[in-house]
Design a protein around this motif. Structure first.
Motif, short mmCIF file in Angstrom:
data_model
loop_
_atom_site.label_atom_id
_atom_site.label_comp_id
_atom_site.label_asym_id
_atom_site.label_seq_id
_atom_site.Cartn_x
_atom_site.Cartn_y
_atom_site.Cartn_z
N GLU B 196 50.83 24.57 37.84
CA GLU B 196 50.28 24.46 39.06
C GLU B 196 49.23 25.63 39.49
O GLU B 196 48.20 25.72 40.08
CB GLU B 196 51.24 24.12 40.25
CG GLU B 196 52.14 23.18 40.00
CD GLU B 196 53.03 23.22 39.13
OE1 GLU B 196 53.64 24.39 39.08
OE2 GLU B 196 53.69 22.34 38.38
N VAL B 197 49.97 26.98 38.95
CA VAL B 197 49.19 28.32 39.34
C VAL B 197 47.74 28.45 38.39
O VAL B 197 47.05 28.69 39.12
CB VAL B 197 50.18 29.30 38.76
CG1 VAL B 197 49.42 30.64 39.44
CG2 VAL B 197 51.48 29.17 39.55
N LEU B 198 47.92 27.87 37.20
CA LEU B 198 46.64 27.91 36.59
C LEU B 198 45.71 26.75 36.92
O LEU B 198 44.54 27.16 36.95
CB LEU B 198 47.25 27.51 35.07
CG LEU B 198 47.96 28.34 34.12
CD1 LEU B 198 48.23 27.88 33.04
CD2 LEU B 198 47.38 29.65 34.03
N GLU B 199 46.35 25.62 37.65
CA GLU B 199 45.22 24.82 38.03
C GLU B 199 44.77 25.37 39.19
O GLU B 199 43.41 25.07 39.55
CB GLU B 199 46.20 23.46 38.46
CG GLU B 199 45.91 22.16 37.59
CD GLU B 199 46.68 21.03 37.91
OE1 GLU B 199 47.20 21.01 38.99
OE2 GLU B 199 47.15 20.37 37.03
N LEU B 203 40.75 25.58 40.10
CA LEU B 203 40.13 24.91 41.12
C LEU B 203 39.41 26.15 41.93
O LEU B 203 38.52 25.87 42.63
CB LEU B 203 41.11 24.31 42.12
CG LEU B 203 41.69 23.00 41.65
CD1 LEU B 203 42.68 22.47 42.43
CD2 LEU B 203 40.52 22.12 41.24
N ASP B 204 39.91 27.27 41.79
CA ASP B 204 38.96 28.31 42.64
C ASP B 204 37.91 28.88 42.04
O ASP B 204 37.29 29.71 42.40
CB ASP B 204 40.13 29.49 43.12
CG ASP B 204 41.11 29.16 43.99
OD1 ASP B 204 40.87 28.16 44.74
OD2 ASP B 204 42.30 29.96 44.20
N GLY B 205 37.79 28.17 40.57
CA GLY B 205 36.61 28.54 40.00
C GLY B 205 36.67 29.84 39.42
O GLY B 205 35.41 30.52 38.72
N TRP B 209 38.76 34.53 31.53
CA TRP B 209 39.02 36.00 31.45
C TRP B 209 39.79 36.47 32.67
O TRP B 209 40.94 37.01 32.81
CB TRP B 209 38.12 36.93 31.23
CG TRP B 209 38.12 38.24 31.05
CD1 TRP B 209 37.47 39.15 31.90
CD2 TRP B 209 38.91 39.18 30.54
NE1 TRP B 209 38.00 40.44 31.90
CE2 TRP B 209 38.92 40.62 31.13
CE3 TRP B 209 39.92 38.73 29.65
CZ2 TRP B 209 39.60 41.34 30.62
CZ3 TRP B 209 40.88 39.95 28.95
CH2 TRP B 209 40.70 41.22 29.40
N ARG B 210 39.19 35.96 33.68
CA ARG B 210 39.74 36.23 35.30
C ARG B 210 41.02 35.73 35.24
O ARG B 210 42.15 36.35 35.92
CB ARG B 210 38.68 35.44 36.18
CG ARG B 210 39.07 35.95 37.46
CD ARG B 210 38.83 37.30 38.07
NE ARG B 210 39.66 37.79 39.23
CZ ARG B 210 39.37 38.74 39.85
NH1 ARG B 210 38.46 39.44 39.62
NH2 ARG B 210 40.15 39.02 40.81
N THR B 211 41.25 34.35 34.92
CA THR B 211 42.93 33.76 34.90
C THR B 211 43.82 34.51 34.10
O THR B 211 44.87 34.76 34.42
CB THR B 211 42.66 32.38 34.23
OG1 THR B 211 41.39 31.66 34.73
CG2 THR B 211 43.92 31.53 34.76
N TRP B 212 43.40 35.12 33.01
CA TRP B 212 44.24 35.87 32.03
C TRP B 212 44.35 37.02 32.63
O TRP B 212 45.79 37.44 32.84
CB TRP B 212 43.42 36.19 30.66
CG TRP B 212 44.28 37.20 29.95
CD1 TRP B 212 43.74 38.54 29.98
CD2 TRP B 212 45.40 37.10 29.24
NE1 TRP B 212 44.64 39.22 29.29
CE2 TRP B 212 45.74 38.56 28.63
CE3 TRP B 212 46.31 36.02 28.87
CZ2 TRP B 212 46.91 38.76 28.24
CZ3 TRP B 212 47.53 36.38 28.08
CH2 TRP B 212 47.47 37.48 27.75
N ARG B 213 43.48 37.74 33.25
CA ARG B 213 43.73 39.10 33.77
C ARG B 213 44.47 38.92 35.24
O ARG B 213 45.42 40.03 35.35
CB ARG B 213 42.28 40.03 34.31
CG ARG B 213 42.43 41.10 34.26
CD ARG B 213 41.18 41.82 34.08
NE ARG B 213 40.35 41.44 35.22
CZ ARG B 213 40.08 42.09 36.38
NH1 ARG B 213 40.70 43.37 36.41
NH2 ARG B 213 39.34 41.66 37.49
N SER B 214 44.18 38.06 36.13
CA SER B 214 44.99 37.88 37.46
C SER B 214 46.06 36.93 37.49
O SER B 214 46.83 37.27 38.54
CB SER B 214 43.75 37.65 38.72
OG SER B 214 42.64 38.47 38.18
#
Lengths: 433, 304
Positions: B196-199, B203-205, B209-214
């Motif tokens: 869910e968090v990744l989804e 969804l937030d675009g 890289w940003r997903t990995w970092r944050s």
């Protein structure tokens, strides 16, 4: 409440530490048994050699006769692996109750074992031994620490120059008569047969390098008082010898990239596999050569000295037999040691195993029978040398002081002066302890 | 909720003050026997003159105070080896973590079959005993018979002759045999990140890289912490690889690390007290590194 728990825990911890302090200081063996029983079981540890059967047969003969002569005595001989002998013998010193009465040991270990309190002083029985007058001087020195005798020489081992007769014939090289000729022959072989090392050398092959130092009149260390030594490896003559040996590392003989890391076994293997024109190897390496490619194409001569007609002093290796201080059968053990290290046994061991006798007259007899050993006997008779007889030697050996020195020079990282100076410093530090 | 607990605490029968200790007692006893006692002996011996002569009763044991430590730190070779060990361990940890994390991420991106193959390969490396692995690597890179030199066209280049190349060779082996743990652990960690968090991030675009970092990395921090500390400890204590691959410390001792040096002192030349002092120094260094690391993380507000 919290405080109470903490105090409780602290008290418990303290109490625990207390019991530990009281009961568990590092252990120290209690040493000597003080008893001298005239019957019972004598335990003997000998080294297990490659192809040990013939040795066992000779020893069995000696032991059976000894048992017959002494009522109520049984002798239990065990053969311990050479690789783990250091641990085994340390263990024996630490735990006298399971220790043997008699051990075979390498002759460079004498001083260390004596300081560890492991070997019994047998000067009373062996100091004026009639047979002792025939004993090789270097062998005698190897059982003597500060004028006291701590065992009997069992056999000696010595190194000489193995060379390839086929290659020498092909290239028209004469067997070398001086160390300089050894070097020039080595370079010639390498130049004509680039796939071979001329004379294979090794940065970690201390016993192969020492004759070069001694041949130039250098010494590793000299005695400066009772049991005290000072390093002389940085003396002018020693440095000449070091330079002579390390000059052999290079593209024109034995490239440093390969040879600096080699030890004695690597050299023997290289020669046996037909990858070298010459090698410094021992009488005890004969079997390896016979099993190798060079089988029918080698001969041996004493490693020559700097002048024609001289022999470079070799390292006198070999093993001794000693009685453990903790033995409870001292008289019997000394008696058995006399038999095991006696002339008759040594002659039989030579026939069985090729071990060179420590008695000069016995050695002359066997040399007549077996021409192979002649160059080795000649080397011994010319005067072989040993390493300083001090417990510090074990530390110098384990600290790889000499290999480091040779490797630094061979690899071009240090000059001879600098490396020898550093080695001398390390040796002096070990001697001082 | 509050009432009954208070009553229990006050009741004379169920006095809870010793209860935790009673539960902890078996574990503490085992720990004391297996951990505290050896460390205590190590520390004690490091303050004594304790060589083979003392062990076998040839000479009396004597108290040296800090003598062994002053001797150690006066020894330029020891300082040099200590520095080498720190640098080499740092390189190994970095290498292991980089390879392990990269492959873990890769694992989440590939299909089942390549994933299985990669896993099997990693487990194979993991299951290989260090001594076997080292021997095989030395053979692979052997100057005369090694296939690597033949493939790379290096002729009879000797990897173990130069200091850097020898360390590089050992580095490769260490990374090879220790990346699987990092990979598997981090892979498990990534798998535990809720979809869910990744989804939501997607969804937030947010970019990859940003997903990995944050998102992923912060959630992985406890896992990364464990593998880092473990790698530091392992790589600082490396012994087998150096001992086997560089033949006990390399040409002229150029590849010595602390553990091999301690072995040389303690066992090869029977100076047990000096060897113990080296052991204590290693223990302190490792404790220090671990504590500083934990501290840094805690300052960042990480709950451990």
């Amino acid at each position: 409440m919290k405080l109470a728990v903490r105090t409780g825990a602290a008290v418990a911890a303290l109490a625990m530490a207390g019991t530990l302090l009281a009961g568990c200081a590092p252990s120290t063996s209690q040493g000597g048994a003080g008893e001298d029983a005239k019957s019972g079981t004598l335990r003997v540890w000998l080294f297990r050699e490659v192809g040990n059967k013939p040795k066992e047969r000779v020893v069995d003969g000696v032991v059976r006769r000894f048992e017959k002569q002494h009522d109520g005595v049984r002798v239990d001989v065990q053969y311990i692996p050479v690789d783990s002998r250091a641990e085994k013998i340390k263990g024996a010193f630490n735990d006298p109750s399971s220790a043997p009465d008699l051990i075979e040991y390498g002759n460079t270990d004498t001083a260390g074992y004596v300081r560890n309190g492991g070997l019994a002083d047998v000067s009373a029985e062996f100091g004026d031994r009639s047979q002792a007058s025939d004993t090789d001087r270097a062998a005698k020195e190897s059982v003597t620490v500060d004028g006291k005798v701590y065992g009997a020489p069992f056999f000696v081992g010595v190194r000489a120059l193995y060379y390839r007769t086929d290659i020498f014939d092909d290239l028209g090289i004469e067997p070398p008569g001086t160390l300089a000729e050894v070097a020039s022959a080595a370079r010639k072989i390498r130049a004509e047969r680039p796939e071979l090392y001329g004379l294979v050398v090794g940065g970690a092959y201390t016993y192969g390098a020492m004759p070069f130092i001694w041949a130039h009149g250098g010494e590793l260390a000299k005695k400066s008082g009772a049991g005290k030594y000072t390093a002389t490896i940085d003396g002018a003559r020693a440095k000449k010898g070091i330079a002579a040996y390390t000059d052999l590392f290079g593209e024109d003989n034995c490239p440093a990239a390969k040879c600096a890391g080699m030890g004695g076994n690597d050299n023997v293997e290289a020669f046996a596999a037909g990858k070298a024109g010459m090698a410094v190897a021992g009488d005890f390496n004969r079997q390896a050569m016979e099993d190798g490619k060079v089988k029918d194409d080698y001969a041996v001569l004493p490693l020559p000295g700097t002048r024609r007609g001289t022999v470079a002093p070799a390292f006198a290796g070999g093993n001794n037999i000693g009685v453990l201080k903790s033995t409870s059968h001292r008289t019997l053990a000394v008696g058995l040691m006399r038999e095991l290290a006696g002339k008759a046994t040594q002659r039989k061991l030579f026939d069985a195993m090729g071990f060179l006798p420590t008695f000069t007259d016995t050695r002359a007899q066997v040399a007549k029978k077996e021409p192979f050993v002649e160059p080795f006997v000649k080397t011994l008779d010319a005067g072989a040398k040993s390493v300083p007889v001090t417990p510090a030697w074990a530390e110098i050996d384990a600290g790889l002081v000499l290999p480091t020195m040779f490797q630094q020079i061979a690899g071009g990282k240090r000059g001879v002066d600098e490396a020898a100076g550093e080695a001398a410093e390390k040796m002096d530090k070990a001697f001082a302890e | 909720m509050n009432g009954p607990r208070k009553a229990a605490a006050n009741s004379p029968v169920h006095d809870g003050r010793w209860t935790p200790w009673i539960y902890l007692a078996p574990a503490l006893t085992v720990l004391a026997a297996l951990l505290v006692y050896p460390v205590y002996q190590l520390g004690l011996i490091s303050f004594l003159e304790y060589t083979q002569a003392q062990v076998s009763g040839g000479e009396p044991t004597s108290f040296q105070g800090l003598g062994n430590y002053t001797e150690l730190f006066a020894d330029s070779q020891f300082r040099y080896v200590l520095l080498t060990t720190v640098v080499f361990a740092a390189a190994c940890v970095t290498g292991t973590l980089a390879v392990g994390c990269t492959l873990a991420v890769l694992l989440t991106r590939v299909r089942a079959l390549p994933r299985l193959l990669l896993m099997l390969a990693a487990l194979g490396a993991w299951a290989t005993p260090a001594i076997t692995g080292s021997t095989v690597w030395v053979f692979l890179f052997d100057a005369d018979f090694g296939p690597v030199n033949r493939v790379l066209g290096l002729g009879d280049f000797s990897w173990t002759y130069g200091r850097t190349s020898a360390f590089a060779l050992v580095f490769l082996e260490v990374v090879w045999c220790s990346f699987p743990l990092v990979m598997v652990t981090v892979y498990a960690g990534i798998r535990a990140v809720p979809v869910e968090v990744l989804e939501a991030a997607a969804l937030d675009g947010a970019s990859n890289w940003r997903t990995w970092r944050s998102v992923t990395a912060p959630m992985l921090r406890p896992v990364l912490l464990v593998v880092t500390v473990q790698s530091v400890i392992w790589d600082f204590k490396v012994f087998t690889q150096i001992y086997v691959m560089t033949d006990g410390g390399g040409i002229a001792g150029q590849n010595l690390v602390l553990n091999v040096y301690a072995y040389q002192k303690a066992f090869a030349s029977s100076q047990y007290s000096l060897g113990s002092a080296i052991g204590v120094v290693m223990l302190i260094v490792l404790l220090g590194v671990t504590l500083v690391y934990l501290r840094l993380l805690r300052r960042k507000g990480e709950v451990l």
